[in-house]
Design a protein around this motif. Structure first.
Motif, PDB file in Angstrom:
ATOM      1  N   GLN A  46       0.803  -1.218   0.000  1.00 51.71           N
ATOM      2  CA  GLN A  46       0.000   0.000   0.000  1.00 51.71           C
ATOM      3  C   GLN A  46       0.839   1.273   0.000  1.00 51.71           C
ATOM      4  O   GLN A  46       0.290   2.367   0.030  1.00 51.71           O
ATOM      5  CB  GLN A  46      -0.969  -0.021   1.187  1.00 51.71           C
TER       6      GLN A  46
ATOM      7  N   GLN B 202      -9.747   1.965   6.048  1.00 49.93           N
ATOM      8  CA  GLN B 202      -9.647   2.291   4.639  1.00 49.93           C
ATOM      9  C   GLN B 202     -11.055   2.160   4.059  1.00 49.93           C
ATOM     10  O   GLN B 202     -11.793   1.239   4.414  1.00 49.93           O
ATOM     11  CB  GLN B 202      -8.674   1.355   3.938  1.00 49.93           C
TER      12      GLN B 202
ATOM     13  N   GLN C  50     -12.237   1.133   1.353  1.00 50.63           N
ATOM     14  CA  GLN C  50     -12.535  -0.150   0.711  1.00 50.63           C
ATOM     15  C   GLN C  50     -12.850  -1.248   1.732  1.00 50.63           C
ATOM     16  O   GLN C  50     -13.446  -2.261   1.390  1.00 50.63           O
ATOM     17  CB  GLN C  50     -11.398  -0.575  -0.227  1.00 50.63           C
ATOM     18  N   ALA C  51     -12.493  -1.061   3.025  1.00 48.04           N
ATOM     19  CA  ALA C  51     -12.770  -2.055   4.062  1.00 48.04           C
ATOM     20  C   ALA C  51     -13.957  -1.669   4.942  1.00 48.04           C
ATOM     21  O   ALA C  51     -14.277  -2.378   5.899  1.00 48.04           O
ATOM     22  CB  ALA C  51     -11.530  -2.250   4.933  1.00 48.04           C
ATOM     23  N   ARG C  52     -14.624  -0.594   4.596  1.00 38.83           N
ATOM     24  CA  ARG C  52     -15.728  -0.086   5.418  1.00 38.83           C
ATOM     25  C   ARG C  52     -16.801  -1.139   5.689  1.00 38.83           C
ATOM     26  O   ARG C  52     -17.207  -1.342   6.833  1.00 38.83           O
ATOM     27  CB  ARG C  52     -16.334   1.120   4.711  1.00 38.83           C
TER      28      ARG C  52
ATOM     29  N   GLU D  12     -15.012  11.138   4.646  1.00 39.54           N
ATOM     30  CA  GLU D  12     -13.790  10.543   4.116  1.00 39.54           C
ATOM     31  C   GLU D  12     -12.639  11.535   4.221  1.00 39.54           C
ATOM     32  O   GLU D  12     -12.820  12.741   4.071  1.00 39.54           O
ATOM     33  CB  GLU D  12     -13.964  10.165   2.635  1.00 39.54           C
TER      34      GLU D  12
ATOM     35  N   HIS E 113      -9.802   7.115   3.882  1.00 37.87           N
ATOM     36  CA  HIS E 113     -10.193   6.478   5.146  1.00 37.87           C
ATOM     37  C   HIS E 113     -11.476   7.120   5.691  1.00 37.87           C
ATOM     38  O   HIS E 113     -11.848   8.217   5.279  1.00 37.87           O
ATOM     39  CB  HIS E 113      -9.112   6.684   6.214  1.00 37.87           C
TER      40      HIS E 113
END
Length: 144
Positions: free
Chosen positions: A30, A107, A109-111, A125, A133
């Motif tokens: 990352q 992040q 995308q992991a919400r 965000e 994030h």
């Protein structure tokens, strides 16, 4: 594949595994700058290691103020619910410590992953280390 287990790690003894996993996921994959990955919270946090047999494949930490972070699973072991097992271990540890609220910075995308574990988004965000994030919060559920 062996069964995956999650255990509380010792920051000093397990440092090589904790560092190897976090370096691979955050710094290499990352592109998080190393100076942002390594902070003063590590020495005081409870760390967790997910292992396949004796090989460490994932990690997470819980700070004394209830912040869960550094949840990382090596690429070849993703999709096996290891992140969920690490998060559940951190939540259980927080309950043992009497922490009423858990916080994390996810992040984007992991919400959904964290929402499935009872976390709610509590911020707009924002960008940290070049990655979008959101701040999330989970309040302890009281037994009825």
């Amino acid at each position: 594949m062996n069964e995956i287990s999650v255990r509380v790690a010792d920051w000093h003894r397990d440092y090589p595994d904790l560092r190897r996993i976090r370096e691979a996921v955050f710094v290499v994959e990352q592109a998080v700058p190393p100076e942002q990955e390594w902070d003063g919270d590590d020495e005081h946090a409870v760390h967790f290691l997910a292992c396949e047999g004796e090989f460490a494949v994932g990690t997470a930490r819980l700070t004394p103020d209830g912040h869960i972070g550094r949840v990382a699973v090596l690429k070849d072991w993703r999709g096996l619910s290891i992140g969920e097992a690490l998060l559940q271990a951190a939540i259980a540890q927080a309950a043992r410590q009497g922490l009423g609220e858990l916080k994390l910075t996810a992040q984007v995308q992991a919400r959904a992953f964290y929402e499935r574990q009872g976390f709610e988004v509590v911020s707009d965000e924002f960008v940290e280390a070049g990655i979008a994030h959101v701040d999330m919060l989970r309040r302890a559920r009281l037994a009825v």
